[in-house]
Design a protein around this motif. Sequence first.
Motif, mmCIF file in Angstrom:
data_model
loop_
_atom_site.group_PDB
_atom_site.id
_atom_site.type_symbol
_atom_site.label_atom_id
_atom_site.label_comp_id
_atom_site.label_asym_id
_atom_site.label_seq_id
_atom_site.Cartn_x
_atom_site.Cartn_y
_atom_site.Cartn_z
ATOM 1 N N UNK A 285 40.703 -12.959 -146.055
ATOM 2 C CA UNK A 285 41.037 -13.610 -147.335
ATOM 3 C C UNK A 285 42.042 -12.801 -148.135
ATOM 4 N N UNK A 286 42.431 -11.649 -147.606
ATOM 5 C CA UNK A 286 43.315 -10.756 -148.356
ATOM 6 C C UNK A 286 44.776 -11.187 -148.261
ATOM 7 N N UNK A 287 45.527 -10.830 -149.303
ATOM 8 C CA UNK A 287 46.985 -10.990 -149.246
ATOM 9 C C UNK A 287 47.571 -9.578 -149.219
ATOM 10 N N UNK A 288 48.407 -9.300 -148.236
ATOM 11 C CA UNK A 288 49.053 -7.992 -148.165
ATOM 12 C C UNK A 288 50.553 -8.212 -148.050
ATOM 13 N N UNK A 289 51.336 -7.428 -148.750
ATOM 14 C CA UNK A 289 52.799 -7.554 -148.758
ATOM 15 C C UNK A 289 53.218 -8.990 -149.098
ATOM 16 N N UNK A 290 52.402 -9.648 -149.888
ATOM 17 C CA UNK A 290 52.738 -11.022 -150.253
ATOM 18 C C UNK A 290 52.493 -12.029 -149.142
ATOM 19 N N UNK A 291 51.815 -11.585 -148.063
ATOM 20 C CA UNK A 291 51.527 -12.522 -146.968
ATOM 21 C C UNK A 291 50.027 -12.550 -146.705
ATOM 22 N N UNK A 292 49.597 -13.658 -146.125
ATOM 23 C CA UNK A 292 48.194 -13.787 -145.743
ATOM 24 C C UNK A 292 47.881 -12.767 -144.647
ATOM 25 N N UNK A 293 46.797 -11.993 -144.787
ATOM 26 C CA UNK A 293 46.394 -11.047 -143.748
ATOM 27 C C UNK A 293 45.842 -11.820 -142.554
ATOM 28 N N UNK A 294 46.266 -11.444 -141.341
ATOM 29 C CA UNK A 294 45.829 -12.181 -140.153
ATOM 30 C C UNK A 294 45.158 -11.243 -139.140
ATOM 31 N N UNK A 295 44.216 -11.806 -138.379
ATOM 32 C CA UNK A 295 43.589 -11.059 -137.287
ATOM 33 C C UNK A 295 43.930 -11.755 -135.976
ATOM 34 N N UNK A 296 44.316 -10.967 -134.966
ATOM 35 C CA UNK A 296 44.666 -11.511 -133.653
ATOM 36 C C UNK A 296 43.822 -10.823 -132.589
ATOM 37 N N UNK A 297 43.306 -11.605 -131.652
ATOM 38 C CA UNK A 297 42.561 -11.036 -130.522
ATOM 39 C C UNK A 297 43.270 -11.468 -129.240
ATOM 40 N N UNK A 298 44.061 -10.566 -128.636
ATOM 41 C CA UNK A 298 44.917 -10.981 -127.518
ATOM 42 C C UNK A 298 44.161 -11.596 -126.344
#
Lengths: 452, 401
Positions: A285-298
């Motif tokens: 739910x965080x915004x970092x550097x003005x962008x939505x924080x994302x999680x990726x699981x390769x």
Amino acid sequence: MSKSNLTRRGLLKTGAVAGAGLALPTIFDGATWAASHSGFTNAPQGKTVTLGFNVPQSGPYADEGADELRAYKLAVEHLNGQGDGGMLNTFSSKALDGTGILGKKVEFVTGDTQTKSDAARASAKSMIEKDGAIMITGGSSSGVAVAVQGLCQEAGVIFMAGLTHSNDTTGKDKKANGFRHFFDAYMSAAALAPVLANKYGKDRKFYMLTADYTWGWTQAASMKEFMEKEGWSMVADVKTPLASTDFSSYLAPVLSSGADVLILNHYGGNMVNSLTNAVQFGMRDKMVNGKQFEVVVPLISELMAKGAGANIKGILGSSNWNWKLQDEGTKAFVKSFGTKYGFPPSQAAQTCYVQTLLYADAAQRAGSFNPCAIVPALEGFKFDGLGNGPTLYRADDHQCFKDVLVVQGNETPENEYDLLNVAEVTPVEKVMYKPDNKFFAGGNLGQCNSGA
Amino acid sequence: MFGLDKKDTTLLLVVTLLALLAPFILNPFPEASALAQFNAGYPDLMQRFVIYGIFAVGFNLLFGLTGYLSFGHAAFLGVGSYSAVWIFKLLGMNVLPAIAFSIVISGLFALLIGYISLRRSGIYFSILTLAFAQMSFNMAYSVLTPITNGETGLQLTLSDPRILGQQATADGSIPVTNLLPGLEMRQSVQLELGGWLFTFNTGYYLAAFFLLLAFYIAIRIFRSPFGLMLRAVKSNQQRLNYTGIHTRPYTLAAFVISGMYAGLAGGLLASMDPLAGAERMQWTASGEVVIMTILGGAGTLIGPILGAGFIKYFENIFSKINENILHDWFSFLPQGLQDFVVTIVAPFFGEGWSLSMGLMFMAIVIFLPGGLVEGGQRIGQLFRRKPAAGDAASSQTTPAE
């Protein structure tokens, strides 16, 4: 109290006697392993042939192991002509006819790898030496796969790798007797990178948590290479022990690092825990550097999605296969697996089932169980109808090449198995690489070994 | 013989015969019979029997004689394995330098840990050794990854230098461990007699040779003045101190010798299969050797070997009995009853082998505090007619009442 007349002569005598005792039984010029019968290790005697299923039944990958074992049992049923035949009906090669392999009924022994290289080798050794297994398959960890593959090469039996995703399995640790159907870290990264760049933008900073063993290392290296090509930059790559169950201490520094994407190079129970921790930290739910924080699981599997529950929603990753694909092979497999066990199979189950069929088919076509007859039968083999579309077993590194799935956690699951959606099918040309690619160089297949 | 009295010579001869004839003794059932699954005479398991036998004999030198309970002995086994694999990587595939190096390195490591830990005794000593072993395990697992290859385990690769041997064989694969050129550890000769199949393996006989050597040295230590001093430490260390004897050099020597035994076992494990994983150092592995020694009979000569064999047999054979096999066993029962019986029994077999192992351990510790050796003695006494009073007292290990 003691008679300490340990003399030089006495010691020499002891040595000589013990030496003679040691030399006596080994003085005959012997064949290696159990090759005394017909020219190769564990040549099947009588009406049956024994396969060894070596899967983790404990440890962080135990769920995958249990599903693999289900698939193996199903494959054995189909090979012996029981059940509905599953993917035997859709397989492009028609050599197998449901009467076992080369007319011999298929039997199997199982072992527990415990997701430890040591234990896996001990278990594989006992299957080869004691139970007379002619082929070893399984493993849910690349460390284990690499270790067991080396053992099978020495012993002179075929190794059909199960779930192993490290580049090294068919890269610098490749072996002539080893074959892998599953895709690898390079293919995951190659398929995933354009999708990620497309979806989350070009200017991103990513932070990686990586399982600290061969798979994690190659997965992290591949992701770094491809994401940097897309213009992303890496903030840090932190190694975590495979045995960890709580990742809070590794996650705490992520938000303050300035990264706006978290890549979890974790699998199985590890990934379930780290993703859950990340969600508890409120990262998504965080915004970092003005962008939505994302999680990726390769690398995502259905079993992990199930373990992670609602946390998996919207997460992007890649898969070797998914039960919701609509080709004939997949439908046949899902149907017979579902009939027998009551739920759809995971990608681990699919790759293990397919590997067993491919081995049986190769033996049938070669007309022999001799590993040195089976290796050429699999090398360069093109097949279809096993759920992944047209597939090639490349001769240079014994790796299968096929389309890669980019999957996303389902936002609105209709039932408890409807957890992943196929976001994109990346065609095989996009993930193809040369055998001497820098991620895979340094290995040597060597010669096939039949133990003779 | 060899400076031993008659009783010890007999014991050594018995162990020698057991070791040499193990391929026959461990394969009592014909290949094709249903009981063949209880056969243990295949190279990998036979090697484990003797290697863990060495490990337990060494542990017993410390625990059985001085009473110091080390809970971190697996660390020395692991260090031995890593040292041996590094020799295979750097020097060549001959096992003798590798084994020698692993004994030396483990000895040095034991000296370091022993020097610190032996400042305390009793529970504090056990905890200190446990802490050191866990520390080694965690370091091997993470910080020392360049040396240990972490989770993946230290393995041989084609690019290793192997300056004294060949880097790769003619067909481009990794060479295998050998004793002499051409005499490989994995080589086996098979003998078929009727329905029986016996396997004689080079690696096994090398390990058995080291077991006999280790056993012989253990007997000599048990019977030496040094051994007597160690026993004195066990029975009353304070009294020794009051009489002006400084005990720490003795206990430290015992600790180092015991660590070298563990290093030998680790080196042999790596010689049979050139791979070393950090889990060899985990606390469960340290606990296992304690259980082996107590199960067999702590403080006795042959006990630890029996205990090691017992546990390894359970771990490898019992754990293989899955539900299908159980169904076969009880197939004479009607279907419903059969399923019921299998459901009840199944948790004790297969993956649940450690459960039955635990129960058996409890039974032995409660009813036979002297371990399997005491069991053997009791059975022996049943068959002996009216033993002379003095004889019975001297042969028993039960505490005086």
